[in-house]
Design a protein around this motif. Structure first.
Motif, PDB file in Angstrom:
ATOM      1  N   HIS A  47       0.822  -1.211   0.000  1.00 29.10           N
ATOM      2  CA  HIS A  47       0.000   0.000   0.000  1.00 29.10           C
ATOM      3  C   HIS A  47       0.859   1.266   0.000  1.00 29.10           C
ATOM      4  CE1 HIS A  47      -4.015  -1.786   0.480  1.00 29.10           C
ATOM      5  NE2 HIS A  47      -3.389  -2.754   1.121  1.00 29.10           N
ATOM      6  N   GLY A  48       2.154   1.102  -0.237  1.00 28.78           N
ATOM      7  CA  GLY A  48       3.046   2.252  -0.303  1.00 28.78           C
ATOM      8  C   GLY A  48       3.441   2.802   1.051  1.00 28.78           C
ATOM      9  N   ASP A  49       3.192   2.045   2.110  1.00 31.77           N
ATOM     10  CA  ASP A  49       3.491   2.497   3.473  1.00 31.77           C
ATOM     11  C   ASP A  49       4.856   1.970   3.884  1.00 31.77           C
ATOM     12  OD1 ASP A  49       3.632   3.071   6.157  1.00 31.77           O
ATOM     13  OD2 ASP A  49       1.737   2.128   6.697  1.00 31.77           O
ATOM     14  N   GLU A  50       5.842   2.857   3.957  1.00 33.26           N
ATOM     15  CA  GLU A  50       7.199   2.473   4.346  1.00 33.26           C
ATOM     16  C   GLU A  50       7.586   3.060   5.700  1.00 33.26           C
ATOM     17  OE1 GLU A  50       8.890   0.271   3.024  1.00 33.26           O
ATOM     18  OE2 GLU A  50       8.186   0.048   0.965  1.00 33.26           O
ATOM     19  N   ASN A  51       6.597   3.457   6.488  1.00 33.19           N
ATOM     20  CA  ASN A  51       6.888   3.982   7.824  1.00 33.19           C
ATOM     21  C   ASN A  51       7.601   2.924   8.663  1.00 33.19           C
ATOM     22  OD1 ASN A  51       5.680   6.650   7.764  1.00 33.19           O
ATOM     23  ND2 ASN A  51       3.719   5.595   7.566  1.00 33.19           N
ATOM     24  N   GLY A  52       8.692   3.325   9.298  1.00 33.31           N
ATOM     25  CA  GLY A  52       9.451   2.392  10.118  1.00 33.31           C
ATOM     26  C   GLY A  52       8.725   2.061  11.410  1.00 33.31           C
ATOM     27  N   GLY A  53       8.983   0.885  11.911  1.00 38.20           N
ATOM     28  CA  GLY A  53       8.397   0.462  13.175  1.00 38.20           C
ATOM     29  C   GLY A  53       9.352  -0.455  13.901  1.00 38.20           C
ATOM     30  N   LEU A  54       9.282  -0.469  15.203  1.00 40.86           N
ATOM     31  CA  LEU A  54      10.216  -1.250  16.012  1.00 40.86           C
ATOM     32  C   LEU A  54      10.243  -2.714  15.599  1.00 40.86           C
ATOM     33  CD1 LEU A  54      12.138  -1.439  18.462  1.00 40.86           C
ATOM     34  CD2 LEU A  54      10.105  -1.830  19.891  1.00 40.86           C
ATOM     35  N   LEU A  55       9.076  -3.308  15.372  1.00 39.22           N
ATOM     36  CA  LEU A  55       8.993  -4.739  15.101  1.00 39.22           C
ATOM     37  C   LEU A  55       8.485  -5.042  13.695  1.00 39.22           C
ATOM     38  CD1 LEU A  55       7.477  -5.757  18.557  1.00 39.22           C
ATOM     39  CD2 LEU A  55       9.863  -5.979  17.820  1.00 39.22           C
ATOM     40  N   ARG A  56       8.485  -4.029  12.825  1.00 39.95           N
ATOM     41  CA  ARG A  56       7.950  -4.237  11.473  1.00 39.95           C
ATOM     42  C   ARG A  56       8.675  -5.356  10.743  1.00 39.95           C
ATOM     43  NH1 ARG A  56       6.326   0.035   6.621  1.00 39.95           N
ATOM     44  NH2 ARG A  56       6.117  -1.562   5.020  1.00 39.95           N
ATOM     45  N   TRP A  57       9.990  -5.424  10.885  1.00 47.25           N
ATOM     46  CA  TRP A  57      10.771  -6.431  10.171  1.00 47.25           C
ATOM     47  C   TRP A  57      11.452  -7.405  11.131  1.00 47.25           C
ATOM     48  CZ3 TRP A  57       9.040  -6.148   5.520  1.00 47.25           C
ATOM     49  CH2 TRP A  57       8.736  -4.919   4.942  1.00 47.25           C
ATOM     50  N   ALA A  58      10.947  -7.506  12.340  1.00 43.98           N
ATOM     51  CA  ALA A  58      11.571  -8.354  13.361  1.00 43.98           C
ATOM     52  C   ALA A  58      10.792  -9.658  13.543  1.00 43.98           C
ATOM     53  CB  ALA A  58      11.634  -7.597  14.686  1.00 43.98           C
ATOM     54  N   ARG A  59      11.394 -10.573  14.284  1.00 42.74           N
ATOM     55  CA  ARG A  59      10.709 -11.788  14.735  1.00 42.74           C
ATOM     56  C   ARG A  59      10.443 -11.626  16.224  1.00 42.74           C
ATOM     57  NH1 ARG A  59      13.320 -17.311  12.470  1.00 42.74           N
ATOM     58  NH2 ARG A  59      11.730 -18.040  13.935  1.00 42.74           N
ATOM     59  N   ALA A  60       9.191 -11.835  16.615  1.00 41.82           N
ATOM     60  CA  ALA A  60       8.808 -11.581  18.006  1.00 41.82           C
ATOM     61  C   ALA A  60       7.769 -12.596  18.448  1.00 41.82           C
ATOM     62  CB  ALA A  60       8.253 -10.165  18.147  1.00 41.82           C
ATOM     63  N   SER A  61       8.127 -13.443  19.387  1.00 43.71           N
ATOM     64  CA  SER A  61       7.151 -14.375  19.958  1.00 43.71           C
ATOM     65  C   SER A  61       6.222 -13.604  20.878  1.00 43.71           C
ATOM     66  CB  SER A  61       7.861 -15.478  20.743  1.00 43.71           C
ATOM     67  OG  SER A  61       8.421 -14.938  21.935  1.00 43.71           O
ATOM     68  N   PRO A  62       5.019 -14.098  21.138  1.00 43.08           N
ATOM     69  CA  PRO A  62       4.131 -13.388  22.067  1.00 43.08           C
ATOM     70  C   PRO A  62       4.725 -13.280  23.465  1.00 43.08           C
ATOM     71  CG  PRO A  62       3.215 -15.530  21.460  1.00 43.08           C
ATOM     72  CD  PRO A  62       4.365 -15.282  20.549  1.00 43.08           C
ATOM     73  N   GLU A  63       5.443 -14.317  23.888  1.00 45.39           N
ATOM     74  CA  GLU A  63       6.043 -14.285  25.223  1.00 45.39           C
ATOM     75  C   GLU A  63       7.093 -13.180  25.329  1.00 45.39           C
ATOM     76  OE1 GLU A  63       4.233 -18.093  24.316  1.00 45.39           O
ATOM     77  OE2 GLU A  63       5.860 -17.018  23.283  1.00 45.39           O
ATOM     78  N   ALA A  64       7.922 -13.035  24.275  1.00 43.77           N
ATOM     79  CA  ALA A  64       8.931 -11.976  24.264  1.00 43.77           C
ATOM     80  C   ALA A  64       8.268 -10.604  24.292  1.00 43.77           C
ATOM     81  CB  ALA A  64       9.810 -12.111  23.017  1.00 43.77           C
TER      82      ALA A  64
END
Length: 206
Positions: A22-39
């Motif tokens: 959708h053309g949205d390149e706004n950065g985010g802390l976990l946008r490109w990360a791997r994150a388990s729910p527990e973490a």
């Protein structure tokens, strides 16, 4: 579609690719990360304190590191091969300095977004998030603000696919399938239906 209202919080970058479409390149802390729910729950409870300390980072993949403080995995320029570093510690510390500054900025940005009631924190995992875990995650988010948790699951129920349903403390969206972990850009087009339906919901009453 205003995909900037959606904050990807895990478990991988599938939503990041949906937003990119959708053309949205706004950065985010976990946008490109791997994150388990527990973490994620643990990190939220501690406001991400101690995240990305140099001594807690280990080689995870060729261009990813694992942070042992919480268990997140982030993309990095500190390259490795077979989980062995390619560069010296001195070289890695130079790279790390700029990466740590970026992480600290994104943590602050993320916590600020949790105070915005128009923001949806979106979590999915290919094995589906259990209700009890989603409840715990919603409570951890609520400690920081009124941003809403949208847990996305896959289902074979045609009455649910493409729709959003309220649960006790979070919203549940339903897809026909998730992208394979090795090909997160091959996402279901029904993400658009789920996100559009979420955007049509009224803002929560303060």
């Amino acid at each position: 579609m205003k995909t900037e209202r959606f904050e990807n919080i895990g478990d991988n970058c599938e939503l990041g690719f949906v937003k990119r479409a959708h053309g949205d390149e706004n950065g985010g802390l976990l946008r490109w990360a791997r994150a388990s729910p527990e973490a994620l729950i643990e990190a939220l409870r501690h406001s991400f304190a101690g995240l990305y300390a140099f001594e807690n980072l280990s080689a995870f993949w060729d261009n990813m590191v694992r942070d042992s403080r919480y268990g997140f995995c982030f993309h990095t320029d500190m390259l490795s091969q077979d989980r062995l570093w390619c560069d010296s510690e001195e070289q890695r510390r130079k790279i790390y300095k700029s990466e740590k500054e970026k992480i600290d900025y994104l943590v602050e940005k993320f916590l600020q977004r949790l105070s915005d009631p128009s923001v949806f924190c979106v979590y999915k995992c290919n094995e589906n998030v259990q209700h009890e875990v989603a409840e715990e995650l919603a409570q951890a988010i609520a400690q920081h603000g009124p941003a809403r948790l949208l847990v996305v699951r896959h289902t074979e129920d045609p009455n649910l696919i493409g729709h959003v349903r309220p649960e006790s403390s979070y919203l549940a969206g339903y897809l026909d399938h998730f992208a394979p972990y090795g090909h997160s850009d091959q996402f279901s087009p029904l993400w658009n239906s789920v996100l559009s339906e979420a955007l049509a919901l009224p803002l929560p009453i303060a």
